[in-house]
Design a protein around this motif. Structure first.
Motif, PDB file in Angstrom:
ATOM      1  N   ILE A 126      24.740  -3.194  38.732  1.00 31.46           N
ATOM      2  CA  ILE A 126      24.752  -2.790  39.180  1.00 31.46           C
ATOM      3  C   ILE A 126      23.717  -1.310  38.528  1.00 31.46           C
ATOM      4  CG2 ILE A 126      25.526  -0.063  40.977  1.00 31.46           C
ATOM      5  CD1 ILE A 126      26.873  -1.778  41.629  1.00 31.46           C
ATOM      6  N   VAL A 127      22.915  -0.654  38.574  1.00 30.05           N
ATOM      7  CA  VAL A 127      21.867   0.565  37.731  1.00 30.05           C
ATOM      8  C   VAL A 127      21.641   1.331  39.166  1.00 30.05           C
ATOM      9  CG1 VAL A 127      20.007   1.150  36.769  1.00 30.05           C
ATOM     10  CG2 VAL A 127      20.865  -0.986  35.922  1.00 30.05           C
ATOM     11  N   ALA A 128      21.984   2.782  38.188  1.00 30.27           N
ATOM     12  CA  ALA A 128      22.087   3.383  39.683  1.00 30.27           C
ATOM     13  C   ALA A 128      21.446   5.156  39.190  1.00 30.27           C
ATOM     14  CB  ALA A 128      23.340   3.709  40.494  1.00 30.27           C
ATOM     15  N   ALA A 129      21.054   5.816  39.258  1.00 31.89           N
ATOM     16  CA  ALA A 129      19.995   6.879  39.604  1.00 31.89           C
ATOM     17  C   ALA A 129      20.811   8.255  40.127  1.00 31.89           C
ATOM     18  CB  ALA A 129      18.923   6.566  39.500  1.00 31.89           C
ATOM     19  N   ARG A 130      21.153   9.114  39.626  1.00 35.08           N
ATOM     20  CA  ARG A 130      21.130  11.247  40.659  1.00 35.08           C
ATOM     21  C   ARG A 130      20.201  11.529  39.886  1.00 35.08           C
ATOM     22  NH1 ARG A 130      26.906  11.452  41.047  1.00 35.08           N
ATOM     23  NH2 ARG A 130      26.519  13.045  39.231  1.00 35.08           N
ATOM     24  N   ALA A 131      19.960  13.104  40.413  1.00 35.16           N
ATOM     25  CA  ALA A 131      18.697  13.600  40.241  1.00 35.16           C
ATOM     26  C   ALA A 131      20.009  14.630  39.495  1.00 35.16           C
ATOM     27  CB  ALA A 131      17.905  13.812  40.687  1.00 35.16           C
TER      28      ALA A 131
ATOM     29  N   ALA B  86      27.131   1.518  29.992  1.00 34.72           N
ATOM     30  CA  ALA B  86      25.844   2.067  29.401  1.00 34.72           C
ATOM     31  C   ALA B  86      25.111   3.636  30.080  1.00 34.72           C
ATOM     32  CB  ALA B  86      24.427   1.190  29.645  1.00 34.72           C
ATOM     33  N   THR B  87      25.291   4.636  29.734  1.00 36.64           N
ATOM     34  CA  THR B  87      24.892   5.719  30.684  1.00 36.64           C
ATOM     35  C   THR B  87      23.320   6.427  29.766  1.00 36.64           C
ATOM     36  OG1 THR B  87      25.412   7.858  31.848  1.00 36.64           O
ATOM     37  CG2 THR B  87      26.605   7.042  30.029  1.00 36.64           C
ATOM     38  N   ALA B  88      22.835   7.005  30.247  1.00 33.65           N
ATOM     39  CA  ALA B  88      21.906   8.194  29.419  1.00 33.65           C
ATOM     40  C   ALA B  88      21.275   9.394  30.514  1.00 33.65           C
ATOM     41  CB  ALA B  88      20.753   7.280  28.972  1.00 33.65           C
ATOM     42  N   VAL B  89      21.054  10.370  30.343  1.00 25.70           N
ATOM     43  CA  VAL B  89      20.040  11.163  30.855  1.00 25.70           C
ATOM     44  C   VAL B  89      18.987  11.388  30.484  1.00 25.70           C
ATOM     45  CG1 VAL B  89      20.273  14.010  31.557  1.00 25.70           C
ATOM     46  CG2 VAL B  89      22.515  12.733  30.755  1.00 25.70           C
ATOM     47  N   THR B  90      18.204  11.854  31.292  1.00 23.79           N
ATOM     48  CA  THR B  90      16.251  11.579  30.867  1.00 23.79           C
ATOM     49  C   THR B  90      15.959  13.309  31.347  1.00 23.79           C
ATOM     50  OG1 THR B  90      15.949  11.416  32.953  1.00 23.79           O
ATOM     51  CG2 THR B  90      15.869   9.591  31.804  1.00 23.79           C
TER      52      THR B  90
ATOM     53  N   GLY C 129      23.069  11.633  47.035  1.00 26.15           N
ATOM     54  CA  GLY C 129      21.935  11.845  45.970  1.00 26.15           C
ATOM     55  C   GLY C 129      21.531  10.187  44.978  1.00 26.15           C
ATOM     56  N   THR C 130      23.227   9.257  45.610  1.00 26.91           N
ATOM     57  CA  THR C 130      22.616   8.343  44.156  1.00 26.91           C
ATOM     58  C   THR C 130      21.409   7.245  44.833  1.00 26.91           C
ATOM     59  OG1 THR C 130      25.298   8.627  43.706  1.00 26.91           O
ATOM     60  CG2 THR C 130      23.954   6.649  43.229  1.00 26.91           C
TER      61      THR C 130
END
Length: 578
Positions: free
Chosen positions: A465-470, A488-492, A538-539
């Motif tokens: 599962i790949v998820a994103a939240r602002a 894994a995790t990261a912030v853009t 928001g996810t």
């Protein structure tokens, strides 16, 4: 042999905090017509602004309270009704004071009194309270001025002790000037105790053991970033693991009076170092904390040290299934859990036994017995279908009971909830509240365990599962989850295209072996943290490799256990807590 000498770090002033010599204090004093903000008014405001021992300015004004000054107040302060009759209203004076004190730390002797009147005035006149930091000289004096030196901690007594240049006389500016000298005298006495920065002053009134305060240097050089911190002992062993959105600020609190936990104070006394682990996101910090606690089992952490103690309830795979409490999940059979203890798991088993006539014996029964067995006492009470008594082939009645049990474990638990709810209501109507409380505890354990398994199972089956939240800054917080485990995790950045980062995360994410659902490929609490993050508003789901859904008619629908009236629930809850 490696050297054991401590590494000396020269911290910056920013890392240490704000030195008291750089803090702008506004010492304020009020005279009022009484002691209650509801029916009393301010008659005089006096304030002195100081920094580094130097007076930067003063403010003083009489104030028309809008009603006569009581005689006893006039005798005490010398401020009469005639004196304030022509004075400006508070609506004119208060803005001047707020501007004078803007950006400063308020100081007062018995601060709750003066600050209480100022806050009430702001609320009444429609001004937002600026949220000043407040220092009260009374508790500071109690800390460093003994009874041998002064019989009490009144302003007049302390002013005489510290040889204040102004004698307090119940007039606002004079009392504020005296309080300035008292403040400086108190700070001189607090400095040898390690109170040299504004952050220290916030807890200086509550004594900290010297051996704890001396450990403050362990926070020097730690990063102002989210992550995990590890307190280490003399042998480099891990004593305690914690997490914070700001490692340095959180670790500093362990050396102040704000830390009240006795075992943590004991830990700080023997700690020799703090190791930071900076994390990209708060979720990563929480997960790393959990993994490090599981790995090191620190003696001062109380939770999550023993994941092997989690228990599951399994419906066995045999001709006549029964319920069993197990440590591991096996393929091909329904499970619910995990439960934090074997006792909680047994409560869930008892709930199912209360609702369904499943056999409770532990012997493995053949599909077709050559000789009929003797029915047990439970069979006589109608609480067991007694498949051991049949010699005519498979027992279809018991097969139906096992099917309903499997459905209750993995899907709709309504039959169990309905049966036990009726029993609880009946016991409550008969005023047998203690028994109703025990049944309630069993039902709650079953519903919670079933709900946990029904949420974990789809996540455990999902390969990726790949998820994103602002983020608040305009970027994206990205996570890759594999079989429930954070891989894994990261912030853009706000100006960065997140899709290439997503591709890089997927390519470099940790490889995770598929587990046996509903058990995830990680500590159950880690999967719960991941689920909590995915459930937040928001996810957004960027990629899902497998179907990810929970049953519509699931245990979650019964989480509130709305099985009786409010009075019955209250009585049962009271008895269950006894």
């Amino acid at each position: 042999m490696p050297s054991t000498s401590p590494v000396v770090v020269q911290p910056s002033f920013e890392e240490l905090g704000t030195p008291l010599r750089d803090v702008t204090f506004v010492v304020v004093d009020l005279e009022t017509t009484g002691g209650r903000t509801e029916d009393s008014g301010i008659t005089e405001i006096g304030a002195v602004k100081v920094r580094g021992g130097e007076v930067l300015g003063e403010l003083q004004s009489l104030v028309n309270p809008g009603h006569p000054v009581p005689a006893f107040v006039a005798r005490l302060t010398g401020i009469t009704t005639a004196m304030v009759a022509t004075a400006p209203d508070l609506a004119l004076v208060l803005p001047s004071f707020l501007e004078f004190a803007r950006g400063s730390v308020l100081v007062a002797h018995n601060a709750p009194y003066d600050v209480g009147f100022l806050r009430a005035a702001c609320e009444r006149l429609g001004y937002p309270w600026p949220g000043f930091r407040v220092v009260d000289t009374v508790p500071l004096a109690r800390r460093v001025v003994t009874r041998d030196e002064a019989p009490n901690h009144k302003l007049s007594t302390l002013a005489a002790l510290f040889r204040a240049r102004t004698t307090p006389q119940h007039r606002a500016l004079a009392d504020a000037r005296a309080t300035v000298d008292v403040l400086h005298g108190l700070l001189e006495r607090l400095a040898p105790l390690g109170v040299t920065h504004l952050e220290d002053l916030a807890t200086a009134a509550d004594p900290v053991p010297p051996e704890v305060r001396r450990k403050r240097h362990l926070a020097d050089g730690l990063p102002d970033a989210p992550g995990v911190y590890l307190f280490r002992g003399p042998g480099d062993e891990v004593l305690y693991v914690g997490t914070s959105t700001n490692i340095r600020k959180r670790v500093r609190t362990y050396f102040t009076a704000g830390e009240k936990r006795r075992r943590i104070t004991e830990m700080v006394r023997i700690a020799h170092a703090v190791t930071p682990v900076v994390c990209a996101t708060p979720l990563e910090a929480q997960v790393r904390e959990l993994r490090l606690i599981t790995e090191h089992a620190p003696r001062y952490n109380r939770r999550s040290k023993h994941p092997e103690r989690h228990a599951w309830v399994r419906l066995t795979d045999e001709p006549y299934p029964r319920l069993s409490v197990v440590r591991d999940v096996r393929d091909g059979t329904p499970h619910i859990g995990p439960f934090g203890s074997r006792r909680a798991a047994q409560d869930a088993v008892d709930a199912l036994h209360d609702a369904l006539p499943l056999r409770q014996c532990t012997a493995r029964l053949p599909r077709v017995a050559r000789v009929a067995g003797s029915p047990c006492a439970l069979a006589g009470m109608g609480r067991c279908s007694a498949p051991c008594t049949t010699t005519q082939g498979p027992d279809d009645a018991y097969a139906e009971v096992a099917r309903v049990a499997a459905e209750a474990l993995t899907g709709d638990p309504s039959p169990v909830v309905r049966a036990l709810s009726e029993r609880i209501a009946r016991l409550a109507a008969e005023q047998r509240y203690e028994e109703a409380g025990h049944v309630t505890a069993r039902l709650r354990a079953f519903v919670q365990g079933a709900g946990r398994a029904q949420r974990l199972a789809p996540l455990a089956r999902c390969a990726e599962i790949v998820a994103a939240r602002a983020t608040a800054s305009g970027g994206w917080e990205l996570v890759v989850v594999k079989h429930g485990r954070l891989a894994a995790t990261a912030v853009t950045r706000p100006d960065e295209d997140p899709l290439p980062v997503v591709d890089a995360l997927r390519a470099t994410a940790e490889a995770v072996e598929p587990p046996v659902p509903p058990a995830p490929a990680c500590h159950p609490e880690e999967a719960a943290l991941v689920l909590g993050w995915l459930d937040q508003p928001g996810t957004r789901l960027v990629h899902v490799s497998d179907p990810w859904a929970c049953p519509v008619r699931s245990a979650a629908a019964h989480a509130d256990l709305a099985w009786a009236s409010g009075e019955v629930r209250a009585r049962v809850a009271t008895m269950a807590a006894c």
